[in-house]
Design a protein around this motif. Structure first.
Motif, short mmCIF file in Angstrom:
data_model
loop_
_atom_site.label_atom_id
_atom_site.label_comp_id
_atom_site.label_asym_id
_atom_site.label_seq_id
_atom_site.Cartn_x
_atom_site.Cartn_y
_atom_site.Cartn_z
N LYS A 1 11.76 9.93 10.78
CA LYS A 1 11.61 9.02 9.64
C LYS A 1 12.53 9.50 8.52
O LYS A 1 12.42 10.63 8.05
CB LYS A 1 10.17 8.98 9.14
CG LYS A 1 9.98 7.97 7.99
CD LYS A 1 8.63 8.12 7.31
CE LYS A 1 7.52 7.58 8.18
NZ LYS A 1 6.21 7.59 7.42
N ILE A 2 13.44 8.63 8.09
CA ILE A 2 14.41 9.01 7.06
C ILE A 2 14.17 8.30 5.74
O ILE A 2 14.72 8.71 4.71
CB ILE A 2 15.85 8.75 7.54
CG1 ILE A 2 16.04 7.29 7.95
CG2 ILE A 2 16.22 9.68 8.69
CD1 ILE A 2 17.48 6.93 8.31
N VAL A 3 13.36 7.23 5.76
CA VAL A 3 12.98 6.52 4.54
C VAL A 3 11.52 6.13 4.65
O VAL A 3 11.10 5.56 5.66
CB VAL A 3 13.84 5.25 4.31
CG1 VAL A 3 13.30 4.43 3.13
CG2 VAL A 3 15.29 5.62 4.06
N HIS A 4 10.75 6.46 3.63
CA HIS A 4 9.34 6.05 3.58
C HIS A 4 9.22 4.88 2.62
O HIS A 4 9.81 4.87 1.54
CB HIS A 4 8.46 7.20 3.10
CG HIS A 4 7.00 6.84 3.05
ND1 HIS A 4 6.19 6.92 4.17
CD2 HIS A 4 6.22 6.37 2.03
CE1 HIS A 4 4.97 6.54 3.84
NE2 HIS A 4 4.97 6.20 2.55
N SER A 5 8.44 3.87 3.02
CA SER A 5 8.28 2.69 2.18
C SER A 5 6.82 2.25 2.16
O SER A 5 6.11 2.37 3.17
CB SER A 5 9.15 1.54 2.70
OG SER A 5 8.94 0.37 1.94
N SER A 6 6.40 1.73 1.03
CA SER A 6 5.05 1.18 0.91
C SER A 6 5.05 -0.34 1.04
O SER A 6 4.00 -0.97 0.96
CB SER A 6 4.45 1.57 -0.45
OG SER A 6 5.27 1.10 -1.52
N THR B 1 5.43 -8.51 9.76
CA THR B 1 6.34 -7.38 9.93
C THR B 1 5.64 -6.07 9.63
O THR B 1 4.59 -6.02 9.00
CB THR B 1 7.56 -7.51 9.01
OG1 THR B 1 7.11 -7.65 7.66
CG2 THR B 1 8.39 -8.73 9.37
N GLU B 2 6.27 -4.99 10.09
CA GLU B 2 5.77 -3.64 9.86
C GLU B 2 6.19 -3.16 8.46
O GLU B 2 6.99 -3.81 7.77
CB GLU B 2 6.36 -2.70 10.92
CG GLU B 2 6.13 -3.14 12.36
CD GLU B 2 4.74 -2.83 12.85
OE1 GLU B 2 4.14 -1.85 12.38
OE2 GLU B 2 4.25 -3.59 13.72
N LEU B 3 5.65 -2.00 8.05
CA LEU B 3 6.14 -1.38 6.82
C LEU B 3 7.62 -1.05 6.96
O LEU B 3 8.10 -0.76 8.05
CB LEU B 3 5.34 -0.12 6.51
CG LEU B 3 3.88 -0.34 6.05
CD1 LEU B 3 3.18 1.00 5.91
CD2 LEU B 3 3.83 -1.10 4.73
N ALA B 4 8.34 -1.08 5.85
CA ALA B 4 9.79 -0.93 5.88
C ALA B 4 10.25 0.52 5.95
O ALA B 4 11.30 0.88 5.39
CB ALA B 4 10.40 -1.63 4.67
N HIS B 5 9.47 1.40 6.63
CA HIS B 5 9.96 2.75 6.90
C HIS B 5 11.24 2.62 7.73
O HIS B 5 11.41 1.67 8.50
CB HIS B 5 8.95 3.56 7.72
CG HIS B 5 7.58 3.64 7.11
ND1 HIS B 5 7.36 3.86 5.77
CD2 HIS B 5 6.35 3.55 7.69
CE1 HIS B 5 6.06 3.90 5.54
NE2 HIS B 5 5.43 3.71 6.69
N GLU B 6 12.11 3.59 7.61
CA GLU B 6 13.32 3.59 8.42
C GLU B 6 13.38 4.87 9.25
O GLU B 6 13.01 5.95 8.78
CB GLU B 6 14.56 3.47 7.53
CG GLU B 6 14.61 2.12 6.81
CD GLU B 6 15.85 1.95 5.95
OE1 GLU B 6 16.70 2.87 5.93
OE2 GLU B 6 15.96 0.90 5.30
#
Length: 415
Positions: free
Chosen positions: A19-24, A33-38
């Motif tokens: 996981k390189i980006v965490h998003s809420s 859609t899923e959470l916008a984690h990358e």
């Protein structure tokens, strides 16, 4: 667990992506859609996935690329799903609010070029494009194998469809046809949020799970609701992944974006005036003729047009029409500045316009008067662009219809 990260054809022993980006936030609020984690695959795993991807393409008989906004972010065109300031999605370089440039002058990414080359190699059969930007065609992908299902900035007969709008009938039928017959669908840069067109991915994925097709390949940074049913799941920026593909398989040629690959001798009457095998309705004619027969007919008609002669005989052509007029067989497509044209299909079918010149890339600018209230006959001006690749397709007779036809003094609306 490993299937949702690597796909059913992947290796369960591969390292999981980081996981390189965490998003809420969700990737596309209001949709499934899923959470916008990358996430990002390691270089070692990405290499193995690239090799497997090539194997799947070679195994496939009917493969489709299905692209979303994420494909064009590195070209500077913004997407919907990259939410966080730290997103690896590129910040749009083309922003009217920032007063910089227009997305109309965006250039294709390496991914666009690699996908186009994969088609040239016979490893892809169709491109279903949700984007409107014309970047596949700028990279050399042929119009006849393209379905711009949500509209195009470069096709006056296929304007961009709003979220509440309806898909154009003939393009939707083409999508349904590919949904039925494709055995591999490669989804790139799309959150698969539940658009009607997403069915081309979900259907082949279901067939893949049942062993009736290869299935789906999903390539992007964020999770989707279809990851668990995919044959191969890749977590990477698209340019990073397709750089791997190009190193294994494709010798990329960065070509000039505006080019006309047409037979000048047979199809060019003068600058910006073309002889095309389409009737005044915009429909392709001479369908049943061989390429040699078409060229022979076109050559004779061209000579007669230039010498101001009349019609051609029925022996010169093979068409499903009783009429013997030249207008029903071959047409002059006049795109000189000041020439008048008419839209052949879509929501603005029948609307007329005037060619006003070319844009910075050489595509044709046309100012139309669009009908906005048929009952009151209210019209409003709108400038649209016709991509030069449509001229190429028109001259070569590779598409069933062309977006516009010329209006002449002897124009016959009865066809």
């Amino acid at each position: 667990m490993a299937t949702s990260w690597h796909g059913s054809r992947g290796d369960e022993n591969w390292e999981l992506p980081e996981k390189i980006v965490h998003s809420s936030e969700t990737a596309r609020p209001g949709y499934g859609t899923e959470l916008a984690h990358e996430y990002q695959d390691s270089d070692e795993v990405l290499t193995e996935k690239a090799k497997l991807f090539i194997e799947l393409l070679r195994e496939s008989k009917k493969s489709v690329i299905y692209s979303g906004a994420g494909l064009s972010t590195s070209a500077g065109i913004g997407d919907y799903a990259s939410k966080e300031n730290t997103s690896t999605g590129v910040v749009p370089a083309y922003s009217l609010n920032r007063g910089i440039m227009s997305p109309m002058v965006a250039k294709p990414t390496l991914s666009h070029y690699v996908i186009s080359e994969l088609f040239s190699l016979g490893l892809l059969n169709c491109w279903i494009q949700q984007n409107h930007d014309g970047l596949p065609q700028k990279a050399g992908f042929p119009q006849h194998a393209m379905n711009e299902i949500h509209g195009s900035w470069y096709d006056p007969s296929n304007p961009v469809i709003p979220m509440s709008g309806s898909l154009r009938g003939d393009y939707f039928e083409n999508l349904l046809e590919w949904e039925k017959k494709c055995d591999l669908c490669v989804a790139v840069g799309t959150s698969l949020a539940g658009m009607n067109a997403d069915r081309v991915v979900s259907t082949v994925a279901e067939k893949g799970v049942k062993g009736k097709a290869i299935g789906s390949v999903i390539i992007n940074l964020q999770r989707t609701s279809y990851d668990g049913s995919s044959a191969l799941r890749v977590f990477s920026t698209l340019d990073r992944f397709f750089t791997k593909i190009s190193s294994f398989l494709v010798d990329i040629e960065i070509k000039p974006m505006v080019r006309l690959q047409i037979d000048q001798e047979h199809h060019v009457l003068e600058e910006n005036v073309f002889l095309v095998p389409y009737g005044s309705s915009g429909k392709l004619i001479l369908q049943k003729s061989s390429p040699e027969k078409k060229k022979s007919v076109i050559s004779r008609v061209r000579k007669k047009i230039i010498s101001s002669l009349g019609s051609i005989s029925k022996e010169d052509t093979e068409v499903a029409t009783e009429s013997d007029s030249l207008a029903d067989r071959l047409m002059e497509l006049d795109l000189r500045e000041g020439a008048k044209v008419r839209i052949t299909g879509g929501v603005y079918e029948g609307d007329e316009g005037v060619v006003t010149g070319k844009n910075a890339e050489g595509h044709y600018k046309i100012r139309f008067m669009h009908t906005i209230n048929p009952k009151q006959n209210l019209k409003a001006p709108m400038e649209r662009v016709l991509g030069t690749w449509w001229v190429e397709a028109a001259c070569n007779g590779t598409t069933p219809m062309i977006p516009v036809v010329s209006i002449t003094e002897n124009d016959d609306d009865d066809e």
